[in-house]
Design an enzyme around this catalytic site. Structure first.
Site, short mmCIF file in Angstrom:
data_model
loop_
_atom_site.label_atom_id
_atom_site.label_comp_id
_atom_site.label_asym_id
_atom_site.label_seq_id
_atom_site.Cartn_x
_atom_site.Cartn_y
_atom_site.Cartn_z
CG HIS A 38 0.38 -4.60 5.53
ND1 HIS A 38 -0.05 -4.12 6.74
CD2 HIS A 38 0.27 -3.56 4.65
CE1 HIS A 38 -0.42 -2.85 6.60
NE2 HIS A 38 -0.23 -2.49 5.34
CG ASP A 64 -6.71 0.33 -1.24
OD1 ASP A 64 -6.00 0.61 -0.25
OD2 ASP A 64 -7.96 0.33 -1.22
CG HIS A 88 -1.70 -1.12 1.55
ND1 HIS A 88 -1.79 -1.68 2.80
CD2 HIS A 88 -2.50 -1.84 0.73
CE1 HIS A 88 -2.62 -2.72 2.74
NE2 HIS A 88 -3.05 -2.84 1.50
CG HIS A 93 0.11 3.03 4.92
ND1 HIS A 93 -0.34 2.61 6.15
CD2 HIS A 93 -0.03 1.97 4.09
CE1 HIS A 93 -0.72 1.33 6.06
NE2 HIS A 93 -0.54 0.91 4.83
CU CU Z 1 -0.91 -0.93 4.36
ZN ZN Z 2 -6.88 0.64 1.49
#
Ligand code: CU
Ligand code: ZN
Length: 160
Positions: free
Chosen positions: A125, A88, A51, A53
């Site tokens: 992640h 995303d 992602h 952030h």
């Molecule tokens: Cu993330």
């Molecule tokens: Zn998201």
């Protein structure tokens, strides 16, 4: 119109996650797209959520990078969904050697303008991103992707 380039150097706190992710914004007659190319090592084999952030802050590690970059106030989703956070980017695939090679083109992560990702962060992640479809209470906000095992701040690079 030329190109803008950026880079994020990825690292984790209590692990061997390391890497680099490069961004190249290409402006053409057909519109804008950002090419994302990178390599991250030290991950467990399989899928890992990937992602942008919102914050370029790693004061207390990757947790300080805040939530997913979401300038349009949408729900979490997959990169191909209409309903998604700009940040995303789905999942990256890690091989048995612990390495992910990343090659993505996305239209919602420009390096200029009001929705620029410059100064924000790349986060990888521990777990897969369920792309908003997992039915978990976190599916529509984070994809239930688990801990943040690596991150890096997106900084401007020479455009030459
Ligand atoms: Cu993330
Ligand atoms: Zn998201």
């Amino acid at each position: 119109m030329g190109t803008v380039k950026a880079v994020a150097i990825i690292s984790g706190a209590d692990n061997d996650v390391r890497g680099a992710v490069h961004f190249i914004q290409r402006t053409t007659a057909c519109g804008e797209g950002t090419q994302v190319e990178g390599r991250i090592s030290g991950l467990s084999p399989g899928l890992h959520a990937f992602h942008i952030h919102a914050l370029g802050d790693t004061t207390n590690g990757c947790i300080s990078t805040g939530p997913h970059f979401n300038p349009l106030k949408k729900d979490h989703g997959s990169p191909t969904d209409e309903e998604r956070h700009a940040g995303d980017l789905g999942n990256i695939v890690v091989g048995s050697d612990g390495v992910a090679v990343i090659s993505i083109i996305d239209k919602q992560i420009p390096l200029s303008g009001v929705h620029s990702i410059l100064g924000r962060a790349v986060v990888v992640h521990a777990d897969p991103d369920d792309l908003g479809r997992g039915g978990h209470e976190l599916s529509k906000t984070t994809g239930n992707a688990g801990a943040r095992v690596g991150c890096g701040i997106i900084g401007l690079q020479s455009s030459v």
